[in-house]
Write an enzyme that holds these catalytic residues in place. Structure first.
Site, PDB file in Angstrom:
ATOM      1  N   CYS A   1       0.806  -1.225   0.000  1.00 47.26           N
ATOM      2  CA  CYS A   1       0.000   0.000   0.000  1.00 47.26           C
ATOM      3  C   CYS A   1       0.837   1.272   0.000  1.00 47.26           C
ATOM      4  O   CYS A   1       0.290   2.364  -0.102  1.00 47.26           O
ATOM      5  CB  CYS A   1      -0.939   0.001   1.206  1.00 47.26           C
ATOM      6  SG  CYS A   1      -1.833  -1.554   1.384  1.00 47.26           S
TER       7      CYS A   1
ATOM      8  N   HIS B   1      -3.123   8.048   5.776  1.00 39.77           N
ATOM      9  CA  HIS B   1      -3.287   6.716   5.189  1.00 39.77           C
ATOM     10  C   HIS B   1      -4.736   6.288   5.401  1.00 39.77           C
ATOM     11  O   HIS B   1      -5.369   5.776   4.488  1.00 39.77           O
ATOM     12  CB  HIS B   1      -2.306   5.740   5.837  1.00 39.77           C
ATOM     13  CG  HIS B   1      -2.280   4.396   5.189  1.00 39.77           C
ATOM     14  ND1 HIS B   1      -2.100   4.223   3.832  1.00 39.77           N
ATOM     15  CD2 HIS B   1      -2.415   3.152   5.706  1.00 39.77           C
ATOM     16  CE1 HIS B   1      -2.124   2.933   3.542  1.00 39.77           C
ATOM     17  NE2 HIS B   1      -2.318   2.252   4.664  1.00 39.77           N
TER      18      HIS B   1
ATOM     19  N   GLU C   1      -2.438   5.322  13.536  1.00 40.54           N
ATOM     20  CA  GLU C   1      -1.995   6.515  12.796  1.00 40.54           C
ATOM     21  C   GLU C   1      -2.294   7.781  13.592  1.00 40.54           C
ATOM     22  O   GLU C   1      -1.477   8.705  13.641  1.00 40.54           O
ATOM     23  CB  GLU C   1      -2.647   6.584  11.417  1.00 40.54           C
ATOM     24  CG  GLU C   1      -2.108   7.734  10.572  1.00 40.54           C
ATOM     25  CD  GLU C   1      -2.580   7.736   9.130  1.00 40.54           C
ATOM     26  OE1 GLU C   1      -2.018   8.512   8.328  1.00 40.54           O
ATOM     27  OE2 GLU C   1      -3.515   6.972   8.798  1.00 40.54           O
TER      28      GLU C   1
ATOM     29  N   LYS D   1      -9.484   7.960   1.174  1.00 35.95           N
ATOM     30  CA  LYS D   1      -9.992   6.597   1.004  1.00 35.95           C
ATOM     31  C   LYS D   1     -11.458   6.480   1.413  1.00 35.95           C
ATOM     32  O   LYS D   1     -12.116   5.499   1.058  1.00 35.95           O
ATOM     33  CB  LYS D   1      -9.135   5.615   1.792  1.00 35.95           C
ATOM     34  CG  LYS D   1      -7.720   5.448   1.259  1.00 35.95           C
ATOM     35  CD  LYS D   1      -6.947   4.422   2.072  1.00 35.95           C
ATOM     36  CE  LYS D   1      -5.518   4.260   1.575  1.00 35.95           C
ATOM     37  NZ  LYS D   1      -4.647   5.398   1.970  1.00 35.95           N
TER      38      LYS D   1
ATOM     39  N   HIS E   1      -9.600   1.972  -0.976  1.00 34.56           N
ATOM     40  CA  HIS E   1      -8.153   1.813  -0.811  1.00 34.56           C
ATOM     41  C   HIS E   1      -7.569   1.213  -2.077  1.00 34.56           C
ATOM     42  O   HIS E   1      -7.747   0.032  -2.360  1.00 34.56           O
ATOM     43  CB  HIS E   1      -7.875   0.917   0.396  1.00 34.56           C
ATOM     44  CG  HIS E   1      -6.428   0.840   0.780  1.00 34.56           C
ATOM     45  ND1 HIS E   1      -5.419   1.381   0.012  1.00 34.56           N
ATOM     46  CD2 HIS E   1      -5.818   0.288   1.867  1.00 34.56           C
ATOM     47  CE1 HIS E   1      -4.252   1.156   0.607  1.00 34.56           C
ATOM     48  NE2 HIS E   1      -4.475   0.499   1.730  1.00 34.56           N
TER      49      HIS E   1
ATOM     50  N   PHE F   1       1.557  -3.346   3.937  1.00 30.08           N
ATOM     51  CA  PHE F   1       1.858  -4.676   4.459  1.00 30.08           C
ATOM     52  C   PHE F   1       3.374  -4.899   4.418  1.00 30.08           C
ATOM     53  O   PHE F   1       4.075  -4.381   3.555  1.00 30.08           O
ATOM     54  CB  PHE F   1       1.176  -5.756   3.618  1.00 30.08           C
ATOM     55  CG  PHE F   1      -0.295  -5.919   3.880  1.00 30.08           C
ATOM     56  CD1 PHE F   1      -0.940  -5.205   4.870  1.00 30.08           C
ATOM     57  CD2 PHE F   1      -1.045  -6.809   3.124  1.00 30.08           C
ATOM     58  CE1 PHE F   1      -2.296  -5.369   5.118  1.00 30.08           C
ATOM     59  CE2 PHE F   1      -2.406  -6.995   3.355  1.00 30.08           C
ATOM     60  CZ  PHE F   1      -3.032  -6.269   4.353  1.00 30.08           C
TER      61      PHE F   1
END
Length: 425
Positions: free
Chosen positions: A175, A315, A326, A347, A352, A411
């Protein structure tokens, strides 16, 4: 053409880098104007999955790209030889070059490079040809199979299209792929290895296997009956992310080259931080340490104190863990300034886009600075005590933005933060 060593900046003479063009292919539309209007209207790009029969999947919703016509950008005979992620990358790159107003003869040559990330590459085409292999045998696998699917073929095909003979690479960092591509392209121009870069991310993961994998991880929202409200970053009732797709591409130029041609400048990119959590294959570090270090590294790289930042394009995935961590990381880096910051997640509207997300969100951040407008976090309804910042809920907001961060965390515990600044000449 002078040799590259004559162009290369000395190590103590880092060059300034500006954003002069952008192209977007997202679930909200094709092109900057269509996307911007949707973003400031808090429009959702999420709906039921139409690409395949998802009736047996636990999550049956996605943010699909709609209305994208590859024939606008690619010859008909070539389309079949490209997975959709490559098609999206070419479309967004073409629009970005046109938006920047750079003549094609300037784009060509060894001083232009391409750096486009993709987390998964051509998974849809891989699934298609695996089925052909099993049902019809190896002789029926196309000779174009591999070049239609490999992650770096987005960069390769864009490089061929514009005859860009400079650095040509691809980041594959889940990502964070698009953000790492933008950050690495920034470094390439900074150190003098290119004068301009086509950079960003592209992804097309809405396939039976792709969605099934995320379902198996319990990562996706299962708000199947209310797709438009499923992606709800920082909201207490969030239950997972909504898988998306598309491409976000920037045209990045060395400042002097941009000024000499009278370019319109959206923003200057001034800082880049990249770190690793060293914690878990999929979950973010519980203390947010990797995110903290990435944001701090971007600030240190630019020499900008936390109090000079007004906005963070987060994010903000809409997963219970990510949004909480976050938020804590932002408070750790920014201290008292965190309460004065605006923080929003694109998002909530685009879903996403995985490897595309960092490119899409870097473009949105640059546009936000240029237009002095904060895009909202849609679907923010129930405050979460663990997420207690100003998330620009549900409505766009005019604001003075001098400096803004864009965060992307992937990830494998890979993190990227990009810092942009308003260009005032």
């Amino acid at each position: 053409m002078p040799n590259s060593s004559a162009h290369r900046a000395k190590h103590h003479e880092l060059r300034r880098v500006v954003i002069t063009g952008a192209g977007l292919v997202t679930p909200l539309g094709t092109g900057l104007s269509e996307n911007w209007e949707a973003l400031i209207s808090a429009k959702s790009g999420v709906g039921p999955i139409t690409r395949f029969d998802a009736s047996r999947h636990s999550s049956r919703i996605a943010a699909e790209v709609k209305g994208f016509d590859p024939l606008r950008f690619i010859e008909k005979r070539e389309i079949r030889r490209m997975d959709p992620f490559i098609q999206y990358a070419i479309g967004a790159s073409q629009m970005a070059v046109e938006d920047a107003g750079i003549p094609l003869d300037v784009m060509s040559g060894p001083r232009t490079g391409v750096y486009i990330g993709s987390g998964i590459g051509g998974i849809g085409t891989i699934e298609e040809y695996h089925k052909i292999l099993l049902e019809k045998g190896p002789d029926r696998v196309s000779p174009f199979f591999l070049i239609a699917t490999i992650s770096n073929e987005a960069s390769g095909q864009v490089s061929i299209r514009f005859k860009a003979g400079g650095p040509n690479s691809a980041s594959v960092t889940a990502c964070a792929s698009g953000a790492h591509a933008v950050g690495d392209a920034f470094r390439i121009i900074q150190r003098g290895d290119a004068d301009r870069m086509i950079a960003g991310g592209a992804e097309a993961p809405i396939t039976p296997l792709g969605v099934a994998g995320f379902c198996a991880m319990k990562a996706l929202s299962e708000r199947n009956d209310d797709p438009a409200r499923a992606s709800r970053p920082f909201d207490k009732t969030r239950d997972g992310f909504v898988v998306g797709e598309g491409a976000g591409i920037l045209i990045m130029e060395e400042l002097g080259a941009a000024l000499r041609r009278g370019a319109r400048i959206y923003a200057e990119i001034v800082g880049y931080g990249m770190t690793g959590d060293a914690f878990h294959p999929a979950a973010p570090a519980e203390d947010g340490g990797g995110a903290v270090r990435a944001m701090q590294a971007a600030l240190d790289d630019a020499g900008i104190p936390p109090e000079d930042v007004q906005y963070i394009n987060a994010h903000g995935t809409s997963t219970p863990l990510n949004d909480k961590i976050e938020t804590a990381a932002i408070k750790s880096v920014f201290g008292d300034q965190a309460r004065k910051l605006a923080v929003s997640s694109s998002k909530s509207m685009t879903g996403h886009g995985l490897g595309a997300a960092g490119g899409i969100e870097a473009a949105i951040t640059a546009l936000s600075i240029s237009r002095q407008m904060l895009t909202p976090t849609a679907n923010y309804e129930v405050p979460d005590p663990d997420c207690d910042l100003d998330y620009v809920p549900n409505s766009a907001r005019a604001a003075e933005i001098v400096c803004a961060l864009s965060n992307s965390f992937g990830f494998g515990g890979t993190n990227a933060s990009l810092l942009f600044r308003r260009f005032d000449g």
